[in-house]
Each structure stands twice: as structure tokens, then as C-alpha cells.
Design an enzyme around this catalytic site. Structure first.
Site, PDB file in Angstrom:
ATOM      1  N   GLY A  77      52.423  42.381  33.560  1.00 20.03           N
ATOM      2  CA  GLY A  77      51.267  41.811  34.269  1.00 20.03           C
ATOM      3  C   GLY A  77      50.247  41.298  33.277  1.00 20.03           C
ATOM      4  O   GLY A  77      50.552  41.113  32.097  1.00 20.03           O
ATOM      5  N   ASN A  78      49.045  41.030  33.745  1.00 16.09           N
ATOM      6  CA  ASN A  78      47.966  40.623  32.837  1.00 16.09           C
ATOM      7  C   ASN A  78      46.634  41.095  33.391  1.00 16.09           C
ATOM      8  O   ASN A  78      46.577  41.699  34.463  1.00 16.09           O
ATOM      9  CB  ASN A  78      47.998  39.110  32.599  1.00 16.09           C
ATOM     10  CG  ASN A  78      47.826  38.331  33.893  1.00 16.09           C
ATOM     11  OD1 ASN A  78      46.772  38.392  34.513  1.00 16.09           O
ATOM     12  ND2 ASN A  78      48.870  37.622  34.320  1.00 16.09           N
TER      13      ASN A  78
END
Ligand code: CTP
Length: 400
Positions: free
Chosen positions: A212-213
Site C-alpha cells: 500500500g502507500n
């Protein structure tokens, strides 16, 4: 931008359980710049106190023809109230009040104000589902419509009786949205559909892990809020986020992965007029998702990653009448990189933010943006709240 600035709204509250929502209604109206005064039927006081409403509206609340607690009773002038208002909103309108309004009865101050008001009248009915469906109530609502009053629809869902169905008062923000539409027939995005992607995407590695980020989704949510306030119907497609929005013109679709976001965009894009890609979409996803949790071994772990679909590039390739806006989050050679993306993805504009600017980027409520047009003209803006940035972005889009 408050859209009821300077408007005088007279709120008439009758005695139903939905009256407990009226302090929120007053607050929403004030938030939009309106001045609010309140009249209520005596039985409405069983559901919400005049003190609460007077405190919020900063005006005395009236419910009787005279102020009887004084040695010299004062006449509460229903004519003056009716003439003061730019709109008279009866919310909630109970079955009893609806029928009294339809028949011209005048046994309380709210009804006297209704009969003498010259301004537009909005009525937000609220009652149990069978009462709402009863032909006499339906007929009363038709009668009020024939008088030129605007009878708002009711909501559907759980009712105070424990039953489920049609009859709930429209939520305060939906009522306010209708007043905004009435007073602002010329909103610049009226009749336009705006598609916004936002948030991160999560690419599953196994049933418990993902790539993810740090994107929070905040920028896309405030863009949606501003688009709706300018009159648009908004489709907000968001990756995992804690952000929330509650606006009748914003439909939120939650997705998790880049693939899900792509499929959701593909479905919506054709009927959109403006599309804004604010999402931080993962560029790569694991080639395969392990069916069980990966166990730690002694050796290194390698993941094979394959590229995801570039959603914005897809929109650029399939652009017809659309206005298409992208975002570029850069850490070096910002302007050059953003211009390359603008051209490669066939955009009408790109919003550049640099992680080098303090206060800009992920998980903060401020941003420092530069808007680059397709003719490479550039507008730079100082550090401001993301909400202010959203306003600046729409000013640029509207100037296209
Ligand atoms: N974008 C997208 N789909 C992707 C990747 C990016 O729709 N798979 C969109 C983003 O929402 C943003 C724009 O493309 O509006 C630019 O995203 P960014 O991450 O800055 O650039 P990339 O195109 O991914 O290129 P790079 O990572 O090499 O900078």
C-alpha cells in the site's frame, strides 16, 4: 463558499420525533451563511428545547401568539416573521401540521406565519410509513403543492415506531442541499457529473498482507465536497481511507485494489463530464496472491510484481467531451515530470505537489499545489488547506 450567504431562513418546527434533528439543520443552514429564526408549535417543545434552538440561531424562538411570561404581554408578529423570511421551511411537518396548512387552520403561531408568509415555502414531511401513505396525507401534500409550496420527498429507513419504510424526514444536509439548489439555479457545475478517484490502493500479497502507500484520500474527499457545492453530481471512487463525506450529491464507491478501482472507473467514466484522478494507485501488484498466510522462512523472500493498469492513462486514451485532470506527486524535477505526465496521459491539466514542500503531500491537511494547463501555462499557489486547494483546482478547471 457558503451558498446561502445572506439568505433569511425561517424554520418552522412541528411536534414529531424528527424535531430532534433540527439543531443540526440550524447548524447546517448557518454553515452555509444563512440567518435563521425559529418558530415552533407548542408540541415541538416536547422533542427539542427552544433554548437549544435560540442558542444556535442567536434569535429568540417563538411558539405562541404572545409572550405571556411578561407583565405586559408582547404580540409575536407573525406577519413580520413571514415578511422577514426569504424562505419558510417547515421541518419536520407532521401529519397534523400538514393537514392544518392544507386547510388554512390557524391555531398556532407556525400556522399563522404560514398563512401570512409571502416567501417560498418548503415542507419536509415526517411521519410513520402508514400515515405517510394514507390518502388524506397524500392529498394534503398535493394540495400544498397546488398552492406553490415545495413538498420535499421523505427518506426511507428505520422509523421511530420500529417499522421500516418511507416517512423519515429528509436528513438536514439533504434539506439544505435543496435550499441551495433553489437559491443558486446558476451553479457552475449544475447538471455536470464529476468522477474523482482518491486514496491509496492495497495490493494483496496473501490473506493478511498487502502493498500500500501513505495516501489518506483527504484531497479527493474535499474535491468531492467542493464539486458538490458547485452543483455537480459526484462519483467518488476511493481506496481504503478513514475519510467520510455525507452529501446527497456525492456517491461514494469504496474499492481496495488498483484493479477494482479501474473497473469502477471504467463503468463511470463514459457518463462523466469531468474526471479527476487524485488516487495514489499502486503501479505494481503481486503476480499471484498466496492463498494462505506466507510463513517466514530462513531465506530471502522475492515477490514477483506485475504492472497495474494506468487508470488515468486509460481515461486519457478514451477521452471524448471530458475534462481530464491528473495529479503528480514528485520528489525531483517536479515541473518537467508533471509536464511529461500531462502529455503522455492526454490531460487538460495536472496538479503538481512536491514532497519537498513542507506541509504538502500525504496525511497532512494542507497542500502546496501548482496547476499546469495543457498549453503549459502555470498557476502556483501558496501552502493552504486542502479544502482551499480544492477550490483553487475547480477555479482552474472552470477556466479551461
Ligand atoms: N494514476 C492512475 N493509475 C495508475 C497510476 C497513476 O490513475 N496506475 C494516476 C494518479 O491518480 C495521478 C497520475 O496518474 O493522477 C500520476 O500518478 P503518479 O503516481 O504521480 O505517477 P505515475 O503515472 O504512477 O508515474 P511514476 O510513478 O513513474 O511517477
Amino acid at each position: 463558499m457558503p451558498l446561502l450567504s445572506g439568505k433569511k431562513i425561517l424554520l418552522g418546527i412541528s411536534g414529531g420525533i424528527a424535531a430532534y434533528k433540527t439543531p443540526f439543520l440550524v447548524r447546517e443552514l448557518l454553515k452555509q451563511g444563512a440567518e435563521v429564526r425559529v418558530v415552533m408549535t407548542p408540541s415541538a417543545k416536547d422533542f427539542v428545547t427552544p433554548l437549544t434552538l435560540a442558542t444556535l440561531s442567536k434569535h429568540p424562538v417563538l411558539s405562541t401568539f404572545t409572550a405571556t411570561d411578561l407583565d405586559n404581554p408582547v404580540w409575536n408578529d407573525h406577519v413580520e416573521l413571514g415578511l422577514w423570511a426569504d424562505a419558510f421551511l417547515v421541518a419536520p411537518a407532521t401529519s397534523n401540521t400538514l393537514s392544518a396548512m392544507a386547510q388554512g387552520r390557524c391555531n398556532n403561531l407556525l400556522l399563522a406565519v404560514y398563512l401570512s408568509a409571502k416567501c417560498p415555502v418548503f415542507v419536509a414531511p415526517a411521519m410513520d410509513l402508514d400515515m405517510f401513505a394514507h390518502p388524506s396525507n397524500q392529498k394534503n401534500m398535493e394540495t400544498l403543492t397546488s398552492f406553490g409550496n415545495q413538498v420535499l420527498p421523505v427518506g426511507e429507513g428505520a422509523l421511530a415506531s420500529g417499522l421500516e419504510g418511507k416517512g423519515r424526514m429528509l436528513e438536514p444536509d439533504e434539506i439544505v442541499a435543496r435550499l441551495i439548489s433553489y437559491f443558486n439555479p446558476d451553479l457552475p457545475l449544475k447538471g455536470k457529473r464529476v468522477l474523482i478517484t482518491t486514496g491509496p490502493t492495497y495490493e494483496a500479497i496473501d490473506p493478511v498482507r498487502f502493498i500500500g502507500n501513505h495516501a489518506s484520500g483527504k484531497m479527493g474527499f474535499v474535491l468531492a465536497e467542493v464539486a458538490a457545492s458547485l452543483g455537480a453530481e459526484v462519483q467518488l471512487i476511493t481506496g481504503p481511507t478513514h475519510e467520510k463525506i455525507n452529501h446527497p450529491s456525492v456517491a461514494v464507491q469504496a474499492v481496495v485494489s488498483a484493479k477494482e478501482m479501474f473497473l469502477a472507473v471504467k463503468k463511470e467514466y463514459k457518463r462523466s463530464d469531468i474526471a479527476i484522478a487524485a488516487a495514489a494507485v499502486a503501479d505494481f501488484t503481486p503476480q499471484s496472491v498466496a492463498p494462505q498466510k506466507l510463513k517466514k522462512g530462513k531465506s530471502n523472500l522475492s515477490l514477483s510484481l506485475i504492472p497495474t493498469e494506468d487508470i488515468l492513462a486509460y481515461m486519457g486514451k478514451n477521452k471524448k467531451k471530458h475534462r481530464l485532470i491528473g495529479f503528480a506527486l514528485e520528489t525531483e524535477n517536479e515541473l518537467e515530470n508533471a509536464k511529461i505526465k500531462l502529455k503522455q496521459k492526454n490531460l487538460d491539466g495536472i496538479v503538481l505537489n512536491s514532497l519537498q514542500d513542507p506541509g504538502a503531500g500525504f496525511s497532512v491537511s494542507t497542500n502546496k499545489i501548482t496547476f499546469i494547463h495543457s498549453d503549459h501555462s502555470i498557476q502556483t499557489f501558496p501552502l493552504q488547506s486542502k479544502l482551499e486547494c480544492a477550490h483553487r483546482i475547480f477555479e482552474q478547471i472552470l477556466s479551461l
